[in-house]
Design an enzyme around this catalytic site. Structure first.
Site, PDB file in Angstrom:
ATOM      1  N   ARG A 161       0.773  -1.335  -0.130  1.00  0.00           N
ATOM      2  CA  ARG A 161      -0.023  -0.115  -0.031  1.00  0.00           C
ATOM      3  C   ARG A 161       1.019   1.197   0.133  1.00  0.00           C
ATOM      4  NH1 ARG A 161      -5.081  -2.297   1.637  1.00  0.00           N
ATOM      5  NH2 ARG A 161      -6.155  -2.053  -0.280  1.00  0.00           N
ATOM      6  N   SER A 174      -7.757  -2.681  -3.602  1.00  0.00           N
ATOM      7  CA  SER A 174      -8.345  -1.550  -3.631  1.00  0.00           C
ATOM      8  C   SER A 174      -9.309  -1.425  -4.724  1.00  0.00           C
ATOM      9  CB  SER A 174      -7.482  -0.075  -3.730  1.00  0.00           C
ATOM     10  OG  SER A 174      -6.823  -0.103  -2.608  1.00  0.00           O
ATOM     11  N   ASP A 196      -3.090  -1.850  -7.429  1.00  0.00           N
ATOM     12  CA  ASP A 196      -3.671  -2.126  -6.014  1.00  0.00           C
ATOM     13  C   ASP A 196      -4.930  -2.893  -6.384  1.00  0.00           C
ATOM     14  OD1 ASP A 196      -4.580  -2.516  -3.560  1.00  0.00           O
ATOM     15  OD2 ASP A 196      -3.994  -0.472  -2.877  1.00  0.00           O
ATOM     16  N   TYR A 203      -2.986  -1.356   8.077  1.00  0.00           N
ATOM     17  CA  TYR A 203      -3.839  -2.616   8.399  1.00  0.00           C
ATOM     18  C   TYR A 203      -4.549  -2.714   9.961  1.00  0.00           C
ATOM     19  CZ  TYR A 203      -3.254  -4.522   3.720  1.00  0.00           C
ATOM     20  OH  TYR A 203      -3.325  -4.576   2.511  1.00  0.00           O
ATOM     21  N   GLN A 232      -0.330   2.305  -6.438  1.00  0.00           N
ATOM     22  CA  GLN A 232      -1.801   2.652  -6.191  1.00  0.00           C
ATOM     23  C   GLN A 232      -2.503   2.176  -7.603  1.00  0.00           C
ATOM     24  OE1 GLN A 232      -2.725   6.786  -5.121  1.00  0.00           O
ATOM     25  NE2 GLN A 232      -2.505   5.889  -2.718  1.00  0.00           N
TER      26      GLN A 232
HETATM   27  P1  NAD Z   1      -9.342  -4.269   5.168  1.00  0.00           P
HETATM   28  O1  NAD Z   1     -10.123  -4.761   3.950  1.00  0.00           O
HETATM   29  O2  NAD Z   1      -8.076  -4.760   5.487  1.00  0.00           O
HETATM   30  O3  NAD Z   1     -10.195  -4.161   6.220  1.00  0.00           O
HETATM   31  C1  NAD Z   1     -11.271  -3.148   6.134  1.00  0.00           C
HETATM   32  C2  NAD Z   1     -11.798  -2.510   7.322  1.00  0.00           C
HETATM   33  O4  NAD Z   1     -12.017  -3.143   8.672  1.00  0.00           O
HETATM   34  C3  NAD Z   1     -10.417  -1.615   7.722  1.00  0.00           C
HETATM   35  O5  NAD Z   1     -10.518  -0.308   7.771  1.00  0.00           O
HETATM   36  C4  NAD Z   1     -10.046  -2.369   9.084  1.00  0.00           C
HETATM   37  O6  NAD Z   1      -9.470  -1.172   9.703  1.00  0.00           O
HETATM   38  C5  NAD Z   1     -11.278  -2.751   9.773  1.00  0.00           C
HETATM   39  N1  NAD Z   1     -11.602  -3.439  10.755  1.00  0.00           N
HETATM   40  C6  NAD Z   1     -10.740  -4.656  11.112  1.00  0.00           C
HETATM   41  N2  NAD Z   1     -11.067  -5.041  12.377  1.00  0.00           N
HETATM   42  C7  NAD Z   1     -12.104  -4.587  12.684  1.00  0.00           C
HETATM   43  C8  NAD Z   1     -12.879  -4.509  13.974  1.00  0.00           C
HETATM   44  N3  NAD Z   1     -12.780  -5.694  15.081  1.00  0.00           N
HETATM   45  N4  NAD Z   1     -14.021  -3.590  14.056  1.00  0.00           N
HETATM   46  C9  NAD Z   1     -14.057  -2.722  13.063  1.00  0.00           C
HETATM   47  N5  NAD Z   1     -13.374  -2.541  12.013  1.00  0.00           N
HETATM   48  C10 NAD Z   1     -12.431  -3.412  11.902  1.00  0.00           C
HETATM   49  O7  NAD Z   1      -9.026  -2.744   4.643  1.00  0.00           O
HETATM   50  P2  NAD Z   1      -8.313  -1.889   3.290  1.00  0.00           P
HETATM   51  O8  NAD Z   1      -9.518  -1.658   2.689  1.00  0.00           O
HETATM   52  O9  NAD Z   1      -7.497  -3.215   2.592  1.00  0.00           O
HETATM   53  O10 NAD Z   1      -7.365  -0.634   3.750  1.00  0.00           O
HETATM   54  C11 NAD Z   1      -6.556  -1.109   4.744  1.00  0.00           C
HETATM   55  C12 NAD Z   1      -5.678   0.063   5.008  1.00  0.00           C
HETATM   56  O11 NAD Z   1      -4.980   0.516   3.634  1.00  0.00           O
HETATM   57  C13 NAD Z   1      -6.305   1.565   5.090  1.00  0.00           C
HETATM   58  O12 NAD Z   1      -5.545   2.349   6.131  1.00  0.00           O
HETATM   59  C14 NAD Z   1      -6.400   1.968   3.851  1.00  0.00           C
HETATM   60  O13 NAD Z   1      -6.586   3.667   3.844  1.00  0.00           O
HETATM   61  C15 NAD Z   1      -5.136   1.650   3.408  1.00  0.00           C
HETATM   62  N6  NAD Z   1      -4.952   1.805   1.996  1.00  0.00           N
HETATM   63  C16 NAD Z   1      -3.677   2.368   1.395  1.00  0.00           C
HETATM   64  C17 NAD Z   1      -3.660   2.463  -0.053  1.00  0.00           C
HETATM   65  C18 NAD Z   1      -2.268   3.071  -0.550  1.00  0.00           C
HETATM   66  O14 NAD Z   1      -1.778   3.980   0.275  1.00  0.00           O
HETATM   67  N7  NAD Z   1      -2.128   2.925  -1.704  1.00  0.00           N
HETATM   68  C19 NAD Z   1      -4.685   2.030  -0.767  1.00  0.00           C
HETATM   69  C20 NAD Z   1      -5.626   1.396  -0.481  1.00  0.00           C
HETATM   70  C21 NAD Z   1      -5.757   1.183   1.090  1.00  0.00           C
END
Ligand code: NAD
Length: 378
Positions: free
Chosen positions: A122, A133, A130, A230, A127
């Site tokens: 990430r 995403s 990804d 994460y 991006q």
């Molecule tokens: P994910 O699919 O791994 O999880 C979905 C969400 O569930 C997350 O926000 C997580 O914090 C939440 N979660 C986990 N356990 C939980 C609980 N017990 N109760 C409530 N919520 C809970 O998440 P994702 O969509 O893959 O995103 C993960 C991270 O990566 C985020 O910080 C996102 O902003 C980041 N991200 C960064 C980039 C980048 O910079 N290129 C791109 C995409 C996502």
């Protein structure tokens, strides 16, 4: 260099790993592209469009696998498909490495280099590659539409001569990429939206979309995010406090959409059977984590369960339900990754020291190389 795009064979998989647009670009880079007959049909891409883009359509997947230098797939191959690949070939797909250790070991032994697309780091530079995403975003949108289909009320408030239709209350659990898109979609439909996450950083994102944030805010929640962004697994005490707040919130909702995942582990249980019992008949829960063990105790993979009038939706592979968009974005993610792999003459020249390649590469020249999946420690 020959690239092969097979027709996906996994259950509920309608996506395809290349589109005419990405095929054209790969051919312009000097590659020959072979597409299995019918590979794009479920994404509304007939064979003729691939032919127009310069690809060759082939009838037999076995020939495609055995002759390709690069195989681009959506899901991990079957054991049979994998066994046909030649030594030195590259396979890029959503490999599900936590579930496919044996398959990955077999591919390593065969000398196939394997890239697992869900491991793209990430970081800003990655991006455009990804897949988590690109696919989660579509899943978050579709989850809301799937909820509307099973909800026998409207989302927006309507003031009519015959009376007022109240707005639906929608609660999103887990505010990653999918959750944010679900919030935005539910807002557009006119619902009153709230959301929760264990990462405090999400509060501002939720509020900026016009939804309210529901969370136990304490010292632990301030440290609930790993360096990679994460969620961490939370302590039992935190989980108990969060469960009480959530229980109180859920009882007031019409729609609950759960998206919470923890990489490499079973999804956390956020909605217990007791919580479901407090919901009004006609309410709907959509469990986007159902294939990772489920966020709702009562959801079932591939089913819509009815518990005293509360519908719990557990569709498989939600991105695939928007296959045309999901394929287009996934194919673009792969094309962008191949930009690192192909040199300007269209030959394979993998930059093994690149951070993105280090993130996705599971095997190299017959060995497991990823530190998290059987390779040596960094
Ligand atoms: P994910 O699919 O791994 O999880 C979905 C969400 O569930 C997350 O926000 C997580 O914090 C939440 N979660 C986990 N356990 C939980 C609980 N017990 N109760 C409530 N919520 C809970 O998440 P994702 O969509 O893959 O995103 C993960 C991270 O990566 C985020 O910080 C996102 O902003 C980041 N991200 C960064 C980039 C980048 O910079 N290129 C791109 C995409 C996502």
């Amino acid at each position: 260099l020959t690239i092969f795009i097979p027709k996906e064979t996994a259950q509920a998989e309608r996506r395809v790993a290349a589109t005419p647009e990405t095929v054209k670009k790969l051919i312009a880079q000097g590659c020959a592209v072979r597409v299995e007959k019918g590979a794009g049909v479920e994404s509304s891409i007939p064979d003729a469009l691939y032919t127009d883009a310069g690809a060759t359509i082939i009838d037999t997947a076995a020939d495609g696998f055995s002759q390709a230098d690069i195989v681009l797939k959506v899901q991990a191959p079957t054991d049979d498909e994998a066994a046909k690949m030649k030594k030195g070939a590259l396979l890029a797909c959503i490999m599900a490495p936590y579930q496919n250790a044996n398959l990955i070991a077999a591919l390593a032994k065969q000398g196939v280099d394997v890239f697992s697309m869900e491991l793209v780091p990430r970081i800003t530079r990655a991006q455009a590659m990804d897949v988590l995403s690109s696919q989660s975003n579509l899943a978050g949108y579709k989850a809301v539409l799937d909820a509307t289909e099973h909800f026998n009320r409207a989302f927006p408030m309507m003031m009519t001569a015959a009376g007022t239709v109240p707005p639906a209350r929608v609660f999103i659990m887990g505010v990653g990429v999918a959750g944010l898109q679900a919030i935005a979609t539910a807002k557009r439909l006119g619902a009153i939206v709230s959301a929760t996450d264990v990462r405090a950083a999400t509060k501002e994102q939720v509020q900026s979309l016009g939804a309210s944030f529901v969370m136990v805010e304490d010292d632990e929640s301030k440290a609930a995010e790993t360096a990679g962004g994460y969620a961490k697994e939370m302590s039992d005490a935190y989980k108990a406090k969060q469960a009480a707040l959530i229980a109180e919130t859920i009882a007031k909702q019409d729609i609950v959409i759960t998206t919470a995942l923890i990489p490499g582990r079973k999804a956390p249980t956020l909605v217990t059977a007791a919580m479901v019992k407090t919901m009004k008949p006609g309410s709907v829960i959509v469990d986007l984590a159902v294939e990772q063990g489920g966020n709702c105790e009562l959801s079932k993979v591939g089913e819509v369960v009815d518990v005293d009038g509360v519908k719990i939706i557990g569709h498989r592979n939600v991105p695939s339900r928007l296959s045309a968009n999901a394929s287009a974005l996934y194919a673009k993610n792969l094309l962008n990754l191949l930009g690192l792999v192909l040199n300007k003459d269209g030959a394979k020249d993998i930059p093994w020291d690149d951070d993105i390649i280090k993130g996705v590469a599971l095997t190299r020249d017959g060995a497991l190389i990823h530190p998290q999946f059987g390779g040596p420690a960094p």
